[in-house]
Design a protein around this motif. Structure first.
Motif, mmCIF file in Angstrom:
data_model
loop_
_atom_site.group_PDB
_atom_site.id
_atom_site.type_symbol
_atom_site.label_atom_id
_atom_site.label_comp_id
_atom_site.label_asym_id
_atom_site.label_seq_id
_atom_site.Cartn_x
_atom_site.Cartn_y
_atom_site.Cartn_z
ATOM 1 N N UNK A 112 0.811 -1.212 0.000
ATOM 2 C CA UNK A 112 0.000 0.000 0.000
ATOM 3 C C UNK A 112 0.849 1.268 0.000
ATOM 4 N N UNK A 113 2.130 1.126 -0.327
ATOM 5 C CA UNK A 113 2.973 2.306 -0.517
ATOM 6 C C UNK A 113 2.340 3.229 -1.549
ATOM 7 N N UNK A 114 2.406 4.528 -1.320
ATOM 8 C CA UNK A 114 1.896 5.512 -2.277
ATOM 9 C C UNK A 114 2.937 6.614 -2.452
ATOM 10 N N UNK A 131 16.521 1.728 -6.877
ATOM 11 C CA UNK A 131 15.170 1.264 -7.151
ATOM 12 C C UNK A 131 15.230 -0.171 -7.667
ATOM 13 N N UNK A 132 14.245 -0.999 -7.292
ATOM 14 C CA UNK A 132 14.179 -2.349 -7.843
ATOM 15 C C UNK A 132 12.823 -2.596 -8.481
ATOM 16 N N UNK A 133 12.785 -3.607 -9.352
ATOM 17 C CA UNK A 133 11.541 -3.986 -9.992
ATOM 18 C C UNK A 133 10.590 -4.724 -9.080
ATOM 19 N N UNK A 134 11.061 -5.176 -7.939
ATOM 20 C CA UNK A 134 10.187 -5.900 -7.016
ATOM 21 C C UNK A 134 9.064 -4.998 -6.528
ATOM 22 N N UNK A 135 9.428 -3.787 -6.118
ATOM 23 C CA UNK A 135 8.421 -2.861 -5.597
ATOM 24 C C UNK A 135 7.356 -2.573 -6.645
ATOM 25 N N UNK A 136 7.788 -2.389 -7.882
ATOM 26 C CA UNK A 136 6.842 -2.089 -8.964
ATOM 27 C C UNK A 136 5.829 -3.202 -9.161
ATOM 28 N N UNK A 145 4.413 4.726 -7.048
ATOM 29 C CA UNK A 145 5.425 5.246 -6.135
ATOM 30 C C UNK A 145 6.814 5.161 -6.748
ATOM 31 N N UNK A 146 7.100 4.039 -7.402
ATOM 32 C CA UNK A 146 8.401 3.868 -8.044
ATOM 33 C C UNK A 146 8.614 4.902 -9.129
ATOM 34 N N UNK A 147 7.641 5.063 -9.994
ATOM 35 C CA UNK A 147 7.787 6.024 -11.094
ATOM 36 C C UNK A 147 7.836 7.462 -10.578
ATOM 37 N N UNK A 148 7.105 7.740 -9.519
ATOM 38 C CA UNK A 148 7.163 9.069 -8.898
ATOM 39 C C UNK A 148 8.543 9.325 -8.309
ATOM 40 N N UNK A 149 9.112 8.312 -7.659
ATOM 41 C CA UNK A 149 10.453 8.462 -7.077
ATOM 42 C C UNK A 149 11.487 8.765 -8.158
ATOM 43 N N UNK A 150 11.390 8.072 -9.284
ATOM 44 C CA UNK A 150 12.335 8.309 -10.392
ATOM 45 C C UNK A 150 12.179 9.728 -10.923
ATOM 46 N N UNK A 151 10.935 10.192 -11.058
ATOM 47 C CA UNK A 151 10.715 11.570 -11.531
ATOM 48 C C UNK A 151 11.299 12.580 -10.555
ATOM 49 N N UNK A 152 11.097 12.366 -9.271
ATOM 50 C CA UNK A 152 11.658 13.290 -8.270
ATOM 51 C C UNK A 152 13.176 13.294 -8.334
ATOM 52 N N UNK A 153 13.769 12.122 -8.484
ATOM 53 C CA UNK A 153 15.225 12.038 -8.560
ATOM 54 C C UNK A 153 15.751 12.806 -9.764
ATOM 55 N N UNK A 154 15.113 12.649 -10.902
ATOM 56 C CA UNK A 154 15.538 13.361 -12.106
ATOM 57 C C UNK A 154 15.373 14.871 -11.925
ATOM 58 N N UNK A 178 7.195 -5.012 -20.083
ATOM 59 C CA UNK A 178 6.701 -3.697 -20.481
ATOM 60 C C UNK A 178 7.026 -2.638 -19.428
ATOM 61 N N UNK A 179 6.673 -2.926 -18.192
ATOM 62 C CA UNK A 179 6.841 -1.929 -17.123
ATOM 63 C C UNK A 179 8.321 -1.669 -16.835
ATOM 64 N N UNK A 180 9.107 -2.730 -16.735
ATOM 65 C CA UNK A 180 10.505 -2.549 -16.355
ATOM 66 C C UNK A 180 11.312 -1.878 -17.456
ATOM 67 N N UNK A 181 10.982 -2.120 -18.702
ATOM 68 C CA UNK A 181 11.640 -1.385 -19.783
ATOM 69 C C UNK A 181 11.284 0.096 -19.735
ATOM 70 N N UNK A 182 10.040 0.379 -19.369
ATOM 71 C CA UNK A 182 9.633 1.787 -19.247
ATOM 72 C C UNK A 182 10.439 2.494 -18.149
ATOM 73 N N UNK A 183 10.642 1.795 -17.030
ATOM 74 C CA UNK A 183 11.445 2.383 -15.951
ATOM 75 C C UNK A 183 12.904 2.492 -16.372
ATOM 76 N N UNK A 184 13.425 1.441 -17.017
ATOM 77 C CA UNK A 184 14.832 1.428 -17.429
ATOM 78 C C UNK A 184 15.174 2.584 -18.352
ATOM 79 N N UNK A 185 14.197 3.036 -19.120
ATOM 80 C CA UNK A 185 14.436 4.140 -20.054
ATOM 81 C C UNK A 185 14.543 5.489 -19.342
ATOM 82 N N UNK A 186 14.189 5.533 -18.042
ATOM 83 C CA UNK A 186 14.174 6.798 -17.311
ATOM 84 C C UNK A 186 15.306 6.938 -16.293
#
Length: 314
Positions: A112-114, A131-136, A145-154, A178-186
């Motif tokens: 329930x992480x947000x 970041x790991x793919x497990x959380x995603x 939450x994972x994608x938000x964290x990556x955006x904040x880091x950038x 699909x999802x992990x490639x999307x994250x890997x690109x960021x």
């Protein structure tokens, strides 16, 4: 702060005798979680690291928080959840067979992480986000939450290191790809194992896997090759195989990949080259497999500092 990471950590029960769990009466209790493994290993190597998560407001949650905090990791951003429990899992060991693992994590507090659980200013002060793919894979809100964290880091120029850490028990293969490639690109650095790299890219050789991930936008790719060491490649054209460290007896391979991640991050934090950082990752990973358990084998910096090892990293 050197590194911020986040994700689920569970209580692990390991049987004291081999055989089906229905006949086991005694278990050893410890914790396990990829992100907290990395956090603990980094703290032992002398770094300031923060682990963020949600835990059940229960005895298991307190146990996990206290364990990780006791290793010198900042747990001040951990949220205790009154409505959802801390996850647990059990190992089953039978002679001559692979160890089986039984998870009881559905509906866990961590799932329930947000994005609201992330402190932007806390993250902005870090040098690296791990970041790991497990959380995603845990839930839609965890992916958000994972994608938000990556955006904040950038946004704040924090370097993002991404370990796909694919767990196909948690989601279908095509969804994971699909999802992990999307994250890997960021992110800045992608750090898969060989099988994970092949699943993400469809390529079979480290060089080809790396080139496809670099083409998506990563600045560097590091591929873990187990006892053979690792291969790294950068957008600037550097690439090299880095030999692993021989281990006389592998007791338990669990936690080696997370140990590698911590060693690699430690090298980057120290300003070392990719080659030196990868070699340090190999060194920490080798320590991890010499004892049973996720974190028990991770070394302290005093054990592996270059001046103690005849400059083996150079």
């Amino acid at each position: 702060m050197d590194v911020v990471t986040f994700g689920e950590t569970m209580v692990l029960f390991t049987p004291q005798t081999a055989g089906p769990l229905r006949f086991v009466n005694q278990f050893a209790k410890t914790i396990a979680g990829a992100e907290s493994n990395v956090a603990i290993a980094l703290a032992r190597l002398g770094h300031q690291v923060s682990w963020v998560s949600r835990l059940g407001n229960d005895e298991f949650g307190l146990y996990i928080r206290n364990f990780i905090r006791g290793e010198g990791v900042d747990t001040s951003r951990v949220v205790f959840d009154d409505e959802h429990p801390t996850a647990v899992f059990f190992k089953e060991q039978q002679v001559g067979q692979e160890t089986k693992v039984y998870y009881y994590r559905k509906g866990s507090a961590a799932s329930f992480l947000t994005p609201d659980d992330l402190d932007e200013q806390h993250l902005a002060q870090a040098k690296f986000l791990h970041v790991t793919g497990i959380t995603s894979a845990l839930s839609d809100s965890c992916l958000e939450t994972t994608e938000h964290a990556v955006r904040l880091a950038r946004k704040h120029d924090v370097t993002v290191v991404f370990d796909p850490n694919i767990r196909l028990k948690l989601w279908p293969k095509e969804r994971a790809r699909q999802v992990l490639n999307r994250i890997a690109a960021q992110v800045d650095v992608v750090m898969p194992g060989m099988e994970e790299g092949a699943l993400l890219t469809g390529a079979a050789a480290p060089e080809d896997i790396s080139q496809r991930l670099l083409a998506q936008g990563a600045k560097a790719v590091v591929i873990k090759l187990g006892e053979r060491g690792a291969f790294y490649s950068t957008a600037g054209g550097l690439q090299e195989y880095v030999d692993g460290f021989p281990v006389k007896q592998v007791v338990d391979p669990i936690g080696a990949g997370d140990g590698f991640a911590a060693g690699f991050l430690s090298g980057l934090i120290r300003g070392w080259s990719y080659r030196e950082a990868v070699r340090l990752g190999n060194r920490v990973g080798a320590f991890a497999v010499t004892v049973s358990g996720d974190v028990e084998g991770y070394p302290y910096w005093s054990q592996i500092a270059p001046d103690k090892q005849d400059e083996i990293y150079r």
